[in-house]
Design a protein around this motif. Structure first.
Motif, PDB file in Angstrom:
ATOM      1  N   LYS A  88      48.528  23.144  28.162  1.00  0.00           N
ATOM      2  CA  LYS A  88      49.649  22.273  27.778  1.00  0.00           C
ATOM      3  C   LYS A  88      49.450  20.824  28.211  1.00  0.00           C
ATOM      4  O   LYS A  88      49.601  19.911  27.422  1.00  0.00           O
TER       5      LYS A  88
ATOM      6  N   GLY B 174      57.279  20.471  34.288  1.00  0.00           N
ATOM      7  CA  GLY B 174      56.917  21.338  35.420  1.00  0.00           C
ATOM      8  C   GLY B 174      56.886  20.556  36.729  1.00  0.00           C
ATOM      9  O   GLY B 174      57.230  21.089  37.793  1.00  0.00           O
TER      10      GLY B 174
ATOM     11  N   VAL C  12      57.556  28.205  43.016  1.00  0.00           N
ATOM     12  CA  VAL C  12      58.213  27.421  41.963  1.00  0.00           C
ATOM     13  C   VAL C  12      58.946  28.283  40.930  1.00  0.00           C
ATOM     14  O   VAL C  12      60.026  27.900  40.447  1.00  0.00           O
TER      15      VAL C  12
ATOM     16  N   ARG D 223      68.309  24.313  36.770  1.00  0.00           N
ATOM     17  CA  ARG D 223      67.833  24.058  35.403  1.00  0.00           C
ATOM     18  C   ARG D 223      68.784  23.106  34.671  1.00  0.00           C
ATOM     19  O   ARG D 223      68.359  22.223  33.962  1.00  0.00           O
TER      20      ARG D 223
ATOM     21  N   GLU E 228      56.347  18.640  27.698  1.00  0.00           N
ATOM     22  CA  GLU E 228      55.797  19.987  27.859  1.00  0.00           C
ATOM     23  C   GLU E 228      56.503  20.761  28.966  1.00  0.00           C
ATOM     24  O   GLU E 228      56.974  20.170  29.934  1.00  0.00           O
TER      25      GLU E 228
ATOM     26  N   ILE F 197      61.230  23.804  26.360  1.00  0.00           N
ATOM     27  CA  ILE F 197      61.515  22.523  25.693  1.00  0.00           C
ATOM     28  C   ILE F 197      62.003  22.749  24.263  1.00  0.00           C
ATOM     29  O   ILE F 197      63.009  22.185  23.848  1.00  0.00           O
TER      30      ILE F 197
ATOM     31  N   ASP G 246      58.619  33.845  34.913  1.00  0.00           N
ATOM     32  CA  ASP G 246      59.040  32.824  33.936  1.00  0.00           C
ATOM     33  C   ASP G 246      59.498  33.462  32.613  1.00  0.00           C
ATOM     34  O   ASP G 246      60.410  32.963  31.963  1.00  0.00           O
TER      35      ASP G 246
ATOM     36  N   ARG H 123      63.021  35.832  33.337  1.00  0.00           N
ATOM     37  CA  ARG H 123      64.243  35.358  34.002  1.00  0.00           C
ATOM     38  C   ARG H 123      65.393  35.327  33.000  1.00  0.00           C
ATOM     39  O   ARG H 123      65.183  35.219  31.785  1.00  0.00           O
TER      40      ARG H 123
HETATM   41  O1   DC Z   1      53.810  23.702  34.062  1.00  0.00           O
HETATM   42  P1   DC Z   1      53.714  24.045  35.547  1.00  0.00           P
HETATM   43  O2   DC Z   1      52.783  25.183  35.825  1.00  0.00           O
HETATM   44  O3   DC Z   1      53.456  22.855  36.400  1.00  0.00           O
HETATM   45  O4   DC Z   1      55.192  24.552  35.898  1.00  0.00           O
HETATM   46  C1   DC Z   1      55.518  25.012  37.177  1.00  0.00           C
HETATM   47  C2   DC Z   1      56.659  26.021  37.100  1.00  0.00           C
HETATM   48  O5   DC Z   1      57.868  25.353  36.725  1.00  0.00           O
HETATM   49  C3   DC Z   1      56.492  27.162  36.128  1.00  0.00           C
HETATM   50  O6   DC Z   1      55.900  28.300  36.733  1.00  0.00           O
HETATM   51  C4   DC Z   1      57.895  27.457  35.664  1.00  0.00           C
HETATM   52  C5   DC Z   1      58.662  26.197  35.914  1.00  0.00           C
HETATM   53  N1   DC Z   1      59.015  25.464  34.703  1.00  0.00           N
HETATM   54  C6   DC Z   1      60.151  25.872  34.039  1.00  0.00           C
HETATM   55  O7   DC Z   1      60.777  26.864  34.425  1.00  0.00           O
HETATM   56  N2   DC Z   1      60.583  25.173  32.960  1.00  0.00           N
HETATM   57  C7   DC Z   1      59.921  24.104  32.516  1.00  0.00           C
HETATM   58  N3   DC Z   1      60.387  23.426  31.469  1.00  0.00           N
HETATM   59  C8   DC Z   1      58.728  23.687  33.178  1.00  0.00           C
HETATM   60  C9   DC Z   1      58.292  24.400  34.260  1.00  0.00           C
END
Ligand code: DC
Length: 233
Positions: free
Chosen positions: A17, A36, A98, A108, A128, A132, A184, A187
């Motif tokens: 991404k 993220g 995270v 969120r 990203e 999104i 992820d 949830r």
């Molecule tokens: O893209 P990344 O691996 O840096 O994201 C880290 C964590 O953040 C990912 O495991 C889940 C969360 N995340 C999320 O829940 N929603 C988003 N829009 C971006 C990231």
């Protein structure tokens, strides 16, 4: 440009991404936003404040965070309440926690509000994350869902760490990725799912250039349909 074009890119960790979104944004002269990084920064604060597992405290930390996000010299720089956290958000400790922090609905809500605010103030944005196209910008002009096999994703992450002088066994990275995918995607609030109208791009066996071109072609078509003039650098 009268209307702002919104390009939403979602997918699991290590699907490519960030690299793809950065290149697409560069080619179009659009703003690039790595959402993220925001979840990571709140997680870092939760760790530092011994707040892991304390939902109310984490929500309070998020609510009191004035987040500033900038993309400079190929790096997403993030600061909270003017403290630069850029070099603190990509540690194993943050990786491990995270997904749990990202499960919290109120966290969120706070971050999505911020993302919508940033996105709507641009003339064109590539954002990203995980939600999104489904939650942050369900009306995004272009929706892309990137995927790749778990082995490819783990190898990519190992390479990224190695480039930064950190040696982590691929097996350990693979376990962390699997664990994060699981949390992820399952949830209750805004799970990682492909938006119905998103285009799936499997990055396992295509080059970065090909990935970027697939998206740019789509952007071109969409912009033409909307009567928007986009220049591709
Ligand atoms: O893209 P990344 O691996 O840096 O994201 C880290 C964590 O953040 C990912 O495991 C889940 C969360 N995340 C999320 O829940 N929603 C988003 N829009 C971006 C990231």
């Amino acid at each position: 440009m009268s209307k702002n074009l919104i390009i939403a890119i979602d997918g699991p960790a290590g699907s490519g991404k960030s690299t793809t979104a950065q290149l697409v944004a560069q080619k179009l002269d659009f703003v690039y936003i790595d959402t993220g990084a925001m979840y990571r920064a709140i997680t870092y604060l939760a760790i530092r404040n011994n707040a892991l597992g304390n939902k109310d405290k984490i929500i309070e930390l998020a609510a009191n965070s004035n987040i500033d996000l900038k993309f400079e010299n190929g790096v997403t720089c993030i600061s909270i309440n003017k403290e630069d956290l850029t070099n603190k958000i990509r540690t194993l400790d943050v990786n491990k926690n995270v997904s749990d922090v990202s499960k919290i609905e109120e966290v969120r809500r706070i971050l999505v509000r911020k993302q919508r605010d940033i996105g709507s103030k641009t003339t064109g944005v590539v954002m990203e994350g995980r939600d999104i196209a489904t939650v942050v910008f369900p009306n995004a002009d272009i929706k892309i869902f990137l995927t790749a096999t778990i082995d490819k994703r783990a190898k990519r992450r190992a390479k990224e760490y190695a480039e930064n002088g950190i040696e982590i066994p691929v097996t350990e990275i693979k376990e962390n990725l699997k664990n994060r995918d699981q949390i992820d995607s399952n949830r209750e609030v805004s799970p990682l799912v492909k938006a119905e109208d998103a285009i799936v791009v499997d990055t396992s066996y295509v080059s970065i250039e090909e990935q970027v071109n697939i998206i740019l072609n789509k952007v071109k078509k969409t912009a033409d349909n909307l009567g928007i003039d986009v220049k591709i650098n």
